[in-house]
Design a protein around this motif. Structure first.
Motif, PDB file in Angstrom:
ATOM      1  N   ASP A 340       0.835  -1.182   0.000  1.00 16.65           N
ATOM      2  CA  ASP A 340       0.000   0.000   0.000  1.00 16.65           C
ATOM      3  C   ASP A 340       0.880   1.246   0.000  1.00 16.65           C
ATOM      4  O   ASP A 340       2.084   1.174   0.270  1.00 16.65           O
ATOM      5  CB  ASP A 340      -0.898   0.062   1.246  1.00 16.65           C
ATOM      6  CG  ASP A 340      -1.889  -1.085   1.315  1.00 16.65           C
ATOM      7  OD1 ASP A 340      -2.074  -1.754   0.287  1.00 16.65           O
ATOM      8  OD2 ASP A 340      -2.462  -1.297   2.391  1.00 16.65           O
ATOM      9  N   LEU A 341       0.269   2.373  -0.284  1.00 15.90           N
ATOM     10  CA  LEU A 341       0.946   3.655  -0.154  1.00 15.90           C
ATOM     11  C   LEU A 341       0.319   4.400   1.018  1.00 15.90           C
ATOM     12  O   LEU A 341      -0.888   4.619   1.056  1.00 15.90           O
ATOM     13  CB  LEU A 341       0.786   4.479  -1.431  1.00 15.90           C
ATOM     14  CG  LEU A 341       1.510   5.835  -1.444  1.00 15.90           C
ATOM     15  CD1 LEU A 341       3.017   5.626  -1.434  1.00 15.90           C
ATOM     16  CD2 LEU A 341       1.110   6.641  -2.664  1.00 15.90           C
ATOM     17  N   LYS A 342       1.127   4.753   1.988  1.00 18.86           N
ATOM     18  CA  LYS A 342       0.668   5.512   3.152  1.00 18.86           C
ATOM     19  C   LYS A 342       0.939   6.993   2.878  1.00 18.86           C
ATOM     20  O   LYS A 342       2.055   7.390   2.566  1.00 18.86           O
ATOM     21  CB  LYS A 342       1.402   5.053   4.403  1.00 18.86           C
ATOM     22  CG  LYS A 342       0.916   5.716   5.690  1.00 18.86           C
ATOM     23  CD  LYS A 342       1.646   5.153   6.893  1.00 18.86           C
ATOM     24  CE  LYS A 342       1.134   5.776   8.185  1.00 18.86           C
ATOM     25  NZ  LYS A 342       1.858   5.239   9.369  1.00 18.86           N
ATOM     26  N   TYR A 343      -0.091   7.791   3.044  1.00 14.68           N
ATOM     27  CA  TYR A 343      -0.069   9.182   2.586  1.00 14.68           C
ATOM     28  C   TYR A 343      -0.493  10.051   3.755  1.00 14.68           C
ATOM     29  O   TYR A 343      -1.662  10.060   4.144  1.00 14.68           O
ATOM     30  CB  TYR A 343      -1.052   9.286   1.416  1.00 14.68           C
ATOM     31  CG  TYR A 343      -1.068  10.569   0.637  1.00 14.68           C
ATOM     32  CD1 TYR A 343       0.018  10.945  -0.140  1.00 14.68           C
ATOM     33  CD2 TYR A 343      -2.205  11.377   0.629  1.00 14.68           C
ATOM     34  CE1 TYR A 343      -0.028  12.100  -0.901  1.00 14.68           C
ATOM     35  CE2 TYR A 343      -2.255  12.538  -0.128  1.00 14.68           C
ATOM     36  CZ  TYR A 343      -1.165  12.895  -0.892  1.00 14.68           C
ATOM     37  OH  TYR A 343      -1.224  14.039  -1.645  1.00 14.68           O
ATOM     38  N   THR A 344       0.438  10.762   4.378  1.00 13.70           N
ATOM     39  CA  THR A 344       0.167  11.522   5.596  1.00 13.70           C
ATOM     40  C   THR A 344       0.380  13.010   5.349  1.00 13.70           C
ATOM     41  O   THR A 344       1.419  13.420   4.834  1.00 13.70           O
ATOM     42  CB  THR A 344       1.078  11.059   6.745  1.00 13.70           C
ATOM     43  OG1 THR A 344       0.851   9.674   6.989  1.00 13.70           O
ATOM     44  CG2 THR A 344       0.790  11.843   8.021  1.00 13.70           C
ATOM     45  N   THR A 345      -0.603  13.809   5.735  1.00 11.76           N
ATOM     46  CA  THR A 345      -0.497  15.256   5.630  1.00 11.76           C
ATOM     47  C   THR A 345      -0.501  15.862   7.029  1.00 11.76           C
ATOM     48  O   THR A 345      -1.373  15.539   7.849  1.00 11.76           O
ATOM     49  CB  THR A 345      -1.666  15.842   4.810  1.00 11.76           C
ATOM     50  OG1 THR A 345      -1.604  15.315   3.478  1.00 11.76           O
ATOM     51  CG2 THR A 345      -1.578  17.365   4.746  1.00 11.76           C
ATOM     52  N   ILE A 346       0.480  16.714   7.306  1.00 12.63           N
ATOM     53  CA  ILE A 346       0.601  17.372   8.607  1.00 12.63           C
ATOM     54  C   ILE A 346       0.295  18.853   8.430  1.00 12.63           C
ATOM     55  O   ILE A 346       0.960  19.547   7.655  1.00 12.63           O
ATOM     56  CB  ILE A 346       2.007  17.183   9.197  1.00 12.63           C
ATOM     57  CG1 ILE A 346       2.306  15.674   9.347  1.00 12.63           C
ATOM     58  CG2 ILE A 346       2.129  17.893  10.541  1.00 12.63           C
ATOM     59  CD1 ILE A 346       3.709  15.383   9.817  1.00 12.63           C
ATOM     60  N   ALA A 347      -0.720  19.328   9.124  1.00 15.29           N
ATOM     61  CA  ALA A 347      -1.151  20.720   9.026  1.00 15.29           C
ATOM     62  C   ALA A 347      -0.207  21.628   9.802  1.00 15.29           C
ATOM     63  O   ALA A 347       0.570  21.162  10.643  1.00 15.29           O
ATOM     64  CB  ALA A 347      -2.578  20.861   9.554  1.00 15.29           C
ATOM     65  N   PRO A 348      -0.251  22.947   9.537  1.00 14.51           N
ATOM     66  CA  PRO A 348       0.617  23.880  10.258  1.00 14.51           C
ATOM     67  C   PRO A 348       0.451  23.830  11.777  1.00 14.51           C
ATOM     68  O   PRO A 348       1.396  24.109  12.514  1.00 14.51           O
ATOM     69  CB  PRO A 348       0.188  25.251   9.702  1.00 14.51           C
ATOM     70  CG  PRO A 348      -0.311  24.955   8.333  1.00 14.51           C
ATOM     71  CD  PRO A 348      -0.994  23.622   8.453  1.00 14.51           C
ATOM     72  N   ASP A 349      -0.758  23.457  12.266  1.00 25.70           N
ATOM     73  CA  ASP A 349      -0.976  23.393  13.717  1.00 25.70           C
ATOM     74  C   ASP A 349      -0.532  22.064  14.312  1.00 25.70           C
ATOM     75  O   ASP A 349      -0.709  21.815  15.506  1.00 25.70           O
ATOM     76  CB  ASP A 349      -2.446  23.646  14.055  1.00 25.70           C
ATOM     77  CG  ASP A 349      -3.381  22.587  13.475  1.00 25.70           C
ATOM     78  OD1 ASP A 349      -2.885  21.624  12.864  1.00 25.70           O
ATOM     79  OD2 ASP A 349      -4.607  22.742  13.635  1.00 25.70           O
TER      80      ASP A 349
END
Length: 360
Positions: A340-349
């Motif tokens: 699988d491809l794990k796709y993580t987005t981290i917001a500025p907060d």
């Protein structure tokens, strides 16, 4: 897993398409004068100018419906006026009706943020639909209408069968485009551009209404100003694979149930799992071991189209987004020993969200 899935939770699937004039949900192409004159006739027959609300996906969906006789009938049937002069909007796909009063319309017509319109201006029927959609999303999702894709709008207003293609596979994309070309008298479509489009200065993370396609030239409209006519050639579309998606709304065949078809990927040939109301991945095994696939040319090309760079030391693909968030992608295996491809987005907060994608 097949490269076609159906799902019911539209809001949680993906909500990156939300651009306004300044690309950050804080601009508008149009600032109108205060207005107490309301003209509702069940048609989108006046220019539309998107306001500060990041609902290009909704406006484009409505605009695309207005380009066909069938779509115009759908819109007219959705709008009615009750005995006390207020308006009702019926969302057929959700079987929900919302009342918008004259006072609400006047207030919305005059609502501004930083001196520009909060909502769309120009055509009051579009404003009416926009306000009703806002009430729908508040009730169903406890959320606003910022961010989405136009199949969300189609899903609300119609009982059509829907398609959403986001792929670098030319056969799949032009399969849907050719279907639209042959049926554009009854099928509505939108084009969402997620990354810089070579040869054009087009806003990204932004959805456009499709006017027509003849097999060589695609005409689209920017909801910032619906009088716009943007022309893309087939060669442009070929040269920019992976940087756009296409949504369509087509009549459901008599006797069949409405379907939603997701084909292709959001990244590099990988297909998203369904996400439940708590943003949890459905039908997926637990992640056990982190691995890195071979960094081959096909993978690099797909990820580079999305603005990612590969970090040798960490084995991660990485990019910084326009809103200040950061996205990391890496390959993992699940309990079924599938990649699988794990796709993580981290917001500025510091908050983060993770999605998993499966090879299609």
């Amino acid at each position: 897993m097949s490269d076609e899935i159906s799902f019911s939770n539209f809001k949680n699937y993906n909500t990156i398409i939300n651009n306004t004039k300044n690309g950050d949900d804080s601009g508008s192409i149009y600032s109108g004068d205060s207005d107490t004159n309301i003209n509702i006739n069940g048609e989108i027959d006046e220019p539309v100018y998107q306001g500060k609300t990041g609902d290009c996906w909704f406006l484009s969906g409505i605009l695309s419906l207005s380009y066909t006789d069938r779509g115009q009938e759908i819109l007219k049937n959705a709008i009615s006026q009750n005995d006390n002069g207020d308006y009702e909007v019926y969302f057929k796909g959700m079987d929900k009706t919302y009342t918008i009063t004259q006072e609400e319309l006047i207030a919305a017509n005059n609502a501004t943020i930083d001196g520009v319109n909060k909502y769309s201006s120009g055509d009051d029927d579009m404003l009416l639909l926009e306000l009703a959609a806002e009430k729908l999303y508040q009730e169903i999702y406890n959320d606003d209408i910022t961010g989405g894709f136009s199949y969300n709008a189609y899903n609300c207003l119609t009982d059509d069968s829907l398609s959403y293609y986001h792929t670098i596979n030319s056969d799949k994309m032009f399969e849907l485009l050719d279907y639209y070309k042959e049926n554009q008298d009854t099928v509505s479509a939108t084009l969402a551009i997620s990354n810089e489009f070579d040869g054009y200065d087009l806003p990204t993370n932004h959805e456009y209404a499709v006017k027509s396609y003849d097999g060589e030239t695609l005409h689209i409209t920017n909801p910032w100003d619906s009088t716009s006519d943007i022309t893309l050639t087939k060669e442009d579309l070929i040269n920019n694979y992976g940087r756009y998606s296409l949504s369509t709304s087509s009549p459901t065949e008599e006797g069949n149930e409405k379907t939603t078809k997701i084909i292709g990927s959001t990244l590099g040939g990988y297909l998203g799992y369904k996400i439940d109301n708590d943003n949890n991945v459905q039908d997926s095994g637990e992640i056990e071991t982190t691995i890195i696939l071979e960094n081959d040319e096909e993978t690099k090309d797909a990820l580079n189209r999305y603005g990612f760079t590969y970090q040798e030391e960490s084995g991660l693909y990485y990019k910084e987004n326009n809103n200040g968030s950061k996205t990391y992608a890496r390959f993992v295996t699940n309990s079924n020993n599938e990649i699988d491809l794990k796709y993580t987005t981290i917001a500025p907060d510091g908050t983060s969200s993770t999605k998993y994608y499966k090879k299609s």
